[in-house]
Design a protein around this motif. Structure first.
Motif, PDB file in Angstrom:
ATOM      1  N   THR A 102      -7.176   3.532  -8.448  1.00  0.00           N
ATOM      2  CA  THR A 102      -6.230   3.800  -9.526  1.00  0.00           C
ATOM      3  C   THR A 102      -6.945   3.913 -10.865  1.00  0.00           C
TER       4      THR A 102
ATOM      5  N   ALA B 204       0.992   1.604 -10.730  1.00  0.00           N
ATOM      6  CA  ALA B 204       0.273   1.589  -9.454  1.00  0.00           C
ATOM      7  C   ALA B 204      -0.774   0.487  -9.420  1.00  0.00           C
TER       8      ALA B 204
ATOM      9  N   HIS C  68       2.164   1.646  -3.436  1.00  0.00           N
ATOM     10  CA  HIS C  68       1.070   2.100  -4.298  1.00  0.00           C
ATOM     11  C   HIS C  68       0.817   3.587  -4.113  1.00  0.00           C
TER      12      HIS C  68
ATOM     13  N   GLN D  99       0.824  -1.205   0.000  1.00  0.00           N
ATOM     14  CA  GLN D  99       0.000   0.000   0.000  1.00  0.00           C
ATOM     15  C   GLN D  99       0.860   1.258   0.000  1.00  0.00           C
TER      16      GLN D  99
ATOM     17  N   ALA E 206      -1.108  -2.630  -6.689  1.00  0.00           N
ATOM     18  CA  ALA E 206      -2.252  -2.532  -5.778  1.00  0.00           C
ATOM     19  C   ALA E 206      -2.605  -3.916  -5.246  1.00  0.00           C
TER      20      ALA E 206
ATOM     21  N   LYS F 214      -7.118  -0.897  -6.530  1.00  0.00           N
ATOM     22  CA  LYS F 214      -7.152  -0.998  -8.001  1.00  0.00           C
ATOM     23  C   LYS F 214      -8.226  -0.069  -8.567  1.00  0.00           C
TER      24      LYS F 214
END
Length: 202
Positions: free
Chosen positions: A48, A35, A9, A6, A39, A45
């Motif tokens: 993103t 990213a 990310h 995380q 994730a 996700k």
């Protein structure tokens, strides 16, 4: 010391945001692609993917962005029980708000006297209401404002149409305009009450 997924990310996402603010779309999309790969949850996700869709829209790829917003809104609802509550509200709230805004733009080309048949006005309100229902502090507030603005615009357009008619049942149009204005007032009132409960929304 290794960063957890995380943290990694979030760091990449911040880089993507930096590039986006500089209008470096290619670099921003490349960072977002990276990213999404790191994730470690459906929620991250989706977060993103939402930013990716906003980049597409900024580049003029409106249909592609709208398709992504619709999928994200649907996926967020489907996976709601498995998502962090705040992340669900953020993704679903923003995706539905953006869909409401897109439909509102379409209403500018429609005849307000045929709003029920044309559909964009009702669809826009539907998306705004879904955003409101997420209770996300930012997106529910913005959605109520957007819905109120739309209702006021419809009301004004109907009043203008009624005033320009020399014949016909203008009283029916005036009553319809009054109902739309009343709906706008409801949304504004809801925002006022929300701010009273949470002053940070000001």
């Amino acid at each position: 010391q290794r960063k957890d997924p995380q943290q990694k990310h979030d760091k990449i996402l911040k880089a993507a945001e930096y590039y986006a603010k500089a209008y470096e779309w290619k670099d921003s999309l490349a960072a977002l692609n990276q990213a999404e790969k790191v994730a470690n949850s459906a929620g991250l996700k989706m977060k993103t993917q939402l930013m990716t869709a906003k980049i597409w829209e900024a580049q003029g790829e409106h249909d592609r962005a709208l398709s992504s917003y619709k999928k994200l809104a649907s996926d967020a609802e489907r996976l709601r029980e498995n998502l962090d509550r705040d992340l669900y509200a953020q993704v679903a709230g923003e995706a539905n708000f953006l869909l409401g805004e897109a439909e509102k733009e379409r209403t500018r080309q429609e005849d307000p006297l045929g709003e029920v048949k044309n559909g964009s006005i009702e669809r826009s309100l539907g998306f705004y209401n879904k955003a409101i229902a997420t209770l996300d502090p930012e997106w529910s507030t913005r959605a109520r404002y957007g819905a109120a603005s739309l209702a006021e615009s419809v009301s004004d357009s109907i009043r203008t149409a009624a005033a320009s008619r020399e014949t016909g049942n203008t009283e029916v149009l005036k009553e319809r305009a009054k109902r739309w204005q009343g709906l706008a007032l409801q949304y504004h009132s809801q925002n006022v009450m929300a701010r009273q409960k949470d002053p940070s929304l000001d």
